[in-house]
Design an enzyme around this catalytic site. Structure first.
Site, mmCIF file in Angstrom:
data_model
loop_
_atom_site.group_PDB
_atom_site.id
_atom_site.type_symbol
_atom_site.label_atom_id
_atom_site.label_comp_id
_atom_site.label_asym_id
_atom_site.label_seq_id
_atom_site.Cartn_x
_atom_site.Cartn_y
_atom_site.Cartn_z
ATOM 1 N N ASP A 76 0.798 -1.229 0.000
ATOM 2 C CA ASP A 76 0.000 0.000 0.000
ATOM 3 C C ASP A 76 0.834 1.284 0.000
ATOM 4 O O ASP A 76 0.336 2.334 -0.353
ATOM 5 C CB ASP A 76 -0.968 0.022 1.187
ATOM 6 C CG ASP A 76 -0.242 -0.066 2.518
ATOM 7 O OD1 ASP A 76 0.994 -0.235 2.512
ATOM 8 O OD2 ASP A 76 -0.901 0.034 3.558
ATOM 9 N N ARG A 318 -4.703 5.031 6.207
ATOM 10 C CA ARG A 318 -4.901 4.849 4.770
ATOM 11 C C ARG A 318 -6.102 5.598 4.239
ATOM 12 O O ARG A 318 -6.802 6.280 4.979
ATOM 13 C CB ARG A 318 -5.062 3.360 4.487
ATOM 14 C CG ARG A 318 -3.868 2.574 4.903
ATOM 15 C CD ARG A 318 -3.981 1.163 4.475
ATOM 16 N NE ARG A 318 -4.557 1.086 3.135
ATOM 17 C CZ ARG A 318 -4.721 -0.038 2.473
ATOM 18 N NH1 ARG A 318 -4.386 -1.171 3.026
ATOM 19 N NH2 ARG A 318 -5.252 -0.037 1.273
ATOM 20 N N TYR A 326 0.431 -3.436 11.078
ATOM 21 C CA TYR A 326 1.399 -4.527 10.956
ATOM 22 C C TYR A 326 1.759 -4.926 12.381
ATOM 23 O O TYR A 326 2.309 -4.118 13.137
ATOM 24 C CB TYR A 326 2.670 -4.047 10.255
ATOM 25 C CG TYR A 326 2.559 -3.909 8.760
ATOM 26 C CD1 TYR A 326 2.427 -5.028 7.953
ATOM 27 C CD2 TYR A 326 2.603 -2.662 8.156
ATOM 28 C CE1 TYR A 326 2.345 -4.899 6.571
ATOM 29 C CE2 TYR A 326 2.525 -2.526 6.777
ATOM 30 C CZ TYR A 326 2.392 -3.650 5.993
ATOM 31 O OH TYR A 326 2.317 -3.527 4.636
ATOM 32 N N PRO A 423 7.739 -5.929 4.785
ATOM 33 C CA PRO A 423 7.106 -4.712 4.266
ATOM 34 C C PRO A 423 7.278 -3.494 5.176
ATOM 35 O O PRO A 423 6.665 -2.471 4.934
ATOM 36 C CB PRO A 423 5.631 -5.112 4.163
ATOM 37 C CG PRO A 423 5.456 -6.253 5.071
ATOM 38 C CD PRO A 423 6.785 -6.794 5.464
HETATM 39 P P1 FAD Z 1 3.685 -9.672 -7.649
HETATM 40 O O1 FAD Z 1 2.867 -8.513 -7.208
HETATM 41 O O2 FAD Z 1 3.751 -10.851 -6.752
HETATM 42 O O3 FAD Z 1 3.140 -10.082 -9.065
HETATM 43 C C1 FAD Z 1 3.503 -11.283 -9.678
HETATM 44 C C2 FAD Z 1 2.464 -11.603 -10.731
HETATM 45 O O4 FAD Z 1 2.928 -12.706 -11.466
HETATM 46 C C3 FAD Z 1 1.126 -11.989 -10.130
HETATM 47 O O5 FAD Z 1 0.105 -11.306 -10.801
HETATM 48 C C4 FAD Z 1 1.070 -13.490 -10.337
HETATM 49 O O6 FAD Z 1 -0.260 -13.957 -10.564
HETATM 50 C C5 FAD Z 1 1.897 -13.662 -11.580
HETATM 51 N N1 FAD Z 1 2.540 -14.969 -11.679
HETATM 52 C C6 FAD Z 1 3.173 -15.666 -10.734
HETATM 53 N N2 FAD Z 1 3.660 -16.793 -11.232
HETATM 54 C C7 FAD Z 1 3.330 -16.816 -12.536
HETATM 55 C C8 FAD Z 1 3.553 -17.734 -13.581
HETATM 56 N N3 FAD Z 1 4.237 -18.850 -13.391
HETATM 57 N N4 FAD Z 1 3.059 -17.450 -14.790
HETATM 58 C C9 FAD Z 1 2.364 -16.301 -15.020
HETATM 59 N N5 FAD Z 1 2.120 -15.407 -14.069
HETATM 60 C C10 FAD Z 1 2.610 -15.649 -12.832
HETATM 61 N N6 FAD Z 1 3.899 -5.667 0.474
HETATM 62 C C11 FAD Z 1 3.786 -4.777 1.441
HETATM 63 O O7 FAD Z 1 4.531 -3.798 1.425
HETATM 64 N N7 FAD Z 1 2.851 -4.929 2.434
HETATM 65 C C12 FAD Z 1 2.010 -6.008 2.479
HETATM 66 O O8 FAD Z 1 1.202 -6.170 3.389
HETATM 67 C C13 FAD Z 1 2.084 -6.937 1.437
HETATM 68 N N8 FAD Z 1 1.252 -7.983 1.396
HETATM 69 C C14 FAD Z 1 1.279 -8.806 0.328
HETATM 70 C C15 FAD Z 1 0.335 -9.807 0.230
HETATM 71 C C16 FAD Z 1 0.294 -10.625 -0.875
HETATM 72 C C17 FAD Z 1 -0.777 -11.655 -0.988
HETATM 73 C C18 FAD Z 1 1.268 -10.463 -1.909
HETATM 74 C C19 FAD Z 1 1.254 -11.339 -3.131
HETATM 75 C C20 FAD Z 1 2.231 -9.478 -1.781
HETATM 76 C C21 FAD Z 1 2.246 -8.634 -0.684
HETATM 77 N N9 FAD Z 1 3.182 -7.618 -0.554
HETATM 78 C C22 FAD Z 1 3.077 -6.729 0.431
HETATM 79 C C23 FAD Z 1 4.293 -7.482 -1.482
HETATM 80 C C24 FAD Z 1 4.001 -6.623 -2.655
HETATM 81 O O9 FAD Z 1 2.701 -6.838 -3.067
HETATM 82 C C25 FAD Z 1 5.033 -7.010 -3.674
HETATM 83 O O10 FAD Z 1 6.315 -6.588 -3.232
HETATM 84 C C26 FAD Z 1 4.785 -6.430 -5.032
HETATM 85 O O11 FAD Z 1 3.506 -6.784 -5.463
HETATM 86 C C27 FAD Z 1 5.841 -6.955 -5.987
HETATM 87 O O12 FAD Z 1 5.430 -6.789 -7.291
HETATM 88 P P2 FAD Z 1 5.816 -7.849 -8.402
HETATM 89 O O13 FAD Z 1 5.149 -7.364 -9.629
HETATM 90 O O14 FAD Z 1 7.265 -8.066 -8.409
HETATM 91 O O15 FAD Z 1 5.198 -9.251 -7.930
#
Ligand code: FAD
Length: 755
Positions: A76, A318, A326, A423
């Site tokens: 967030d 927020r 947290y 986080p």
């Molecule tokens: P992600 O947001 O994880 O995106 C990865 C994407 O790839 C997803 O859409 C997934 O569906 C897709 N994917 C995965 N594997 C495959 C595959 N094999 N083939 C095709 N697509 C695939 N951060 C905080 O700061 N505070 C929080 O409270 C917090 N809570 C979180 C809770 C959850 C459930 C998650 C998933 C993340 C949380 N985070 C939190 C972390 C934050 O969301 C991530 O750091 C951020 O989203 C990273 O972005 P990203 O695009 O690298 O990865």
């Protein structure tokens, strides 16, 4: 019916060629397609990459295995730098309901309060500070949930691509293969990477649900092994052999580049055989998003609260009256099957090691459990919850991948796929987006045939260091957060010293803002010769490299934005709003005070010949018939009151005419003077530029300062040398000529790179 095997390759052979396990589709009935870039994963990292590529007009595809986007929860916090980047995808000439909405809709965090036990062990506020260091950016740290941000990305991609690009979901990549390139030489016209993708049913694409089924939660995400579930073999059916699917559900995508943005348990990373280095801790945290009913006075401020024995809590106010908590959880049941030795990661260790008591049993984490813990911490203040919107629980792990790309920079990983951490400092989503903000423009320049592929190696050079710094920072902060506080005049002497905590937090605030990311010397950043001018002002920024001609502009960092005044219409604007993210480099010429130093105007006029010469950077690296500023945009900022000078005193390149003889009025600015509505402006002072000498800056498409040279013909030649090292001669790249009656009214929003 013909079938293709889609069994996931479990053989992690170092020879990547063996990764292709599909049966050859001998009759060529399987769909084959080509695209320049395939992005795997549509989280914040994948969407940022997609936004860049659509803004620059690059053919690409983006796929995700999830059937739907995020609606609540997850990350967030938005750092100042992320907000700057969002703003940079808008231009003064258009403002649409997109990424810059985040600033309007997010909750702006202004104050941070620190609470800890006093000498009687009672909770009290011991200090308050500004949440964002004043003056560090034109934005302050803000909070809005990830779902909104992802939606604005999708809208931006739709807008820039004029509806042509959609996220393709649910699509699962099942094999990846890189063809060996001819004698190791890369050719930009090749599509050496083949990715086989398969459609999965919406049911399979929905994450497994844990905990309270009536409340959205993030418990599905937390652990290793979850990714593998997507790849488990499909059950045999009457028509299908085990692990096989109908061929119409398969496609082989031939692509130039793959960007793996598939999150913490990245499939792409595993295919590349890259391990994560780092460690998993035993600290377990719960997250609650809800509207609190409380008599705690700082509930609308960001707070770090430490308590004697009940752990700590971070309060994040927020949007929509929500507050995120947290909370460190004391007792959570573990899954005994996952208990292992506490091994430190040194690389080459499988993901499932390095646990101590084992993974938390996520089905035992409930909002009530998290609230109960929070209530203890808040005593004597009361805390009840209403309007619960999301919750999750997780274990802190701090890991970074030692490599961000492989196969001659044909396959990349970004975001959580290459770094995970707690986080606490609100970094996850921000650093992930900034990884692909770094990579996206480089891929665009290469795919457009404008720059050599060598520039792609700067991605790992630049972002791996940021990830390592982040893990080090997070390590320090989360241990301070998770430890017991030292209580003044008590026998708890080995606890966390609150002064130290406070200090680490304040120092970390600069880092956490994302504004002091400093890229090292490379093809794209030139600071080596200036190392002797390194400056350390002792405020935790580390060493900065500056040219004496612009002592307040650190080379390698993003250009800090200050205001200037449009010569043509007197409008004060932030320079950042003239450095939009559209793939173009900028050359900023500061000729100084041309009235007091008339020779400076002569020097400026002498630049015209050099710029008109087709052997030099401006013409040489711009395709024929493209807009002259569509690869390198030259902006001039003088240090005179705009009423003292006239636009046509300046050389033609400061007010160029295009193929319809329309004058571009937005290339000449004054850095000094009074404005009608926004007070005094003094850009030369802000940047430390002497109006007698002036200076020239080269700015990369991501707004990082690439080179600083003297304001002189020799300086302009150094700019020429900078571009000649990595740009590709466009003399033979002839675009269709634009007829005088051509309707290009959408030119400000359509791709602007090399068109
Ligand atoms: P992600 O947001 O994880 O995106 C990865 C994407 O790839 C997803 O859409 C997934 O569906 C897709 N994917 C995965 N594997 C495959 C595959 N094999 N083939 C095709 N697509 C695939 N951060 C905080 O700061 N505070 C929080 O409270 C917090 N809570 C979180 C809770 C959850 C459930 C998650 C998933 C993340 C949380 N985070 C939190 C972390 C934050 O969301 C991530 O750091 C951020 O989203 C990273 O972005 P990203 O695009 O690298 O990865």
């Amino acid at each position: 019916m013909k079938y293709l095997s889609i069994k996931q390759n479990k053989n992690k052979d170092k020879n990547f060629k063996t990764f292709l396990t599909i049966k050859q589709d001998t009759d060529m009935t399987v769909k084959h397609s080509e695209t320049d870039v395939l992005i795997i994963g549509a989280g914040p990292a994948g969407l940022m990459c997609a936004t860049w590529l659509s803004r620059c007009g690059i053919p690409f595809r983006i796929i995700d295995k999830r059937s739907n986007e995020i609606f609540t929860g997850q990350a967030d916090g938005l750092q100042c730098r992320s907000l700057e980047i969002f703003q940079s995808f808008s231009e003064l000439s258009f403002d649409f309901a997109s990424l810059n909405q985040s600033w309007k809709m997010a909750n702006h965090m202004i104050e941070m309060c620190f609470w800890s036990p006093n000498s009687n062990g009672q909770l009290e506020r011991n200090s308050r500070v500004a949440d964002t260091i004043p003056g560090i950016s034109r934005f302050t740290q803000s909070v809005i949930h990830q779902g909104n941000i992802e939606k604005w990305f999708v809208d931006s991609i739709d807008y820039f691509s004029e509806g042509k690009i959609q996220i393709e979901r649910p699509l699962l990549p099942v094999s990846i293969n890189v063809k060996e390139e001819n004698e190791g030489k890369s050719n930009i016209d090749d599509y050496p990477v083949e990715v086989k993708v398969v459609k999965v049913s919406s049911e399979e694409a929905r994450p497994e649900q844990y905990g309270n089924k009536n409340v959205a939660n993030g418990l599905f995400r937390q652990f290793d092994g979850d990714q593998d579930k997507s790849y488990k073999e499909k059950p045999a059916s009457e028509e299908e052999e085990d692990g096989e699917v109908e061929e119409e559900d398969c496609e082989i995508i031939h692509t130039k580049y793959v960007v793996g943005c598939d999150g913490a348990h990245s499939w792409v990373r595993k295919q590349l055989d890259i391990d994560m280095e780092g460690e998993q801790t035993d600290f377990v945290w719960g997250v609650l998003d809800m509207v609190p009913i409380t008599n705690f006075p700082d509930i609308r401020n960001r707070c770090a609260i430490h308590l004697k024995d009940s752990g700590s809590v971070m309060v994040i106010p927020r949007e929509n009256d929500l507050v995120r908590f947290y909370i460190q959880l004391k007792e959570v049941e573990r899954d005994p099957a996952t208990k292992t030795d506490n091994k430190k990661f040194t690389g080459n260790v499988d993901d499932t090691q390095a646990k101590t008591k084992g993974r938390i049993d996520r089905s035992k984490i409930t909002p009530e459990l998290i609230l109960k813990q929070a209530q203890k911490i808040f005593e004597p203040y009361t805390l009840e919850m209403t309007d619960l919107s999301w919750y999750t629980g997780y274990q802190i792990g701090q890991r970074v991948s030692p490599q961000f790309s492989k196969f001659n920079n044909r396959v990349f990983i970004a975001g959580d796929a290459c770094h995970t951490h707690s986080p606490k400092a609100g970094q996850g989503m921000n650093v992930s987006m900034q990884d692909t903000y770094n990579l996206g423009f480089k891929l665009a320049l290469v795919c457009k045939g404008l720059a050599k592929q060598e520039i792609l190696s700067t991605y790992q050079l630049e972002r791996l260091k940021v990830a390592r710094d982040l893990i080090a920072f997070d390590h320090k902060l989360s241990r301070l957060f998770s430890g017991k506080p030292m209580i003044p005049n008590s026998d708890i002497l080995d606890g966390v010293d609150m002064d130290e905590f406070h200090q680490v937090y304040l120092e970390g605030n600069k880092f956490a803002s994302g504004t002091i990311v400093d890229y090292e010397d490379s093809l794209l950043i030139n600071k080596l010769k200036l190392k002797q001018d390194k400056n350390d002002d002792g405020d935790g920024d580390g060493l900065m490299v500056m040219n004496k001609l612009a002592p307040k502009i650190p080379i390698g960092r993003r250009l800090y934005s200050v205001k200037m005044i449009s010569q043509a219409d007197g409008r004060p604007i932030h320079i950042a709003d003239r450095l939009s993210s559209d793939g173009r480099f900028r050359v900023l010429i500061f000729p100084g005070d041309i009235k007091q130093y008339p020779n400076n105007l002569k020097i400026l006029h002498s630049f015209q010949d050099l710029l008109d010469d087709s052997k030099n950077f401006l013409k040489k690296f711009t395709p024929l018939n493209a807009f002259q500023d569509s690869v390198i945009d030259i902006i001039t900022i003088h240090n005179n009151n705009r009423h003292e000078v006239e636009i046509f005193d300046f050389p033609d390149f400061t007010h160029p005419l295009d193929y319809k003889h329309r004058c571009d009025y937005w290339k000449l600015y004054s850095g000094k003077g009074d404005t009608y509505h926004e007070g005094k402006i003094n850009m030369y002072d802000d940047y430390g530029i002497d109006p007698k000498h002036g200076v020239i800056l080269v700015i990369r498409p991501d707004s990082h300062v690439a080179k600083v040279v003297p304001f002189s013909i020799d300086g302009l030649k150094q700019v020429d040398e900078y571009f000649k090292k990595f740009m590709i001669d466009q003399t033979n790249n002839v675009l269709a000529s634009k007829p005088i009656d051509y309707d290009d009214s959408k030119r400000f929003i359509q791709p602007r790179l090399a068109v």
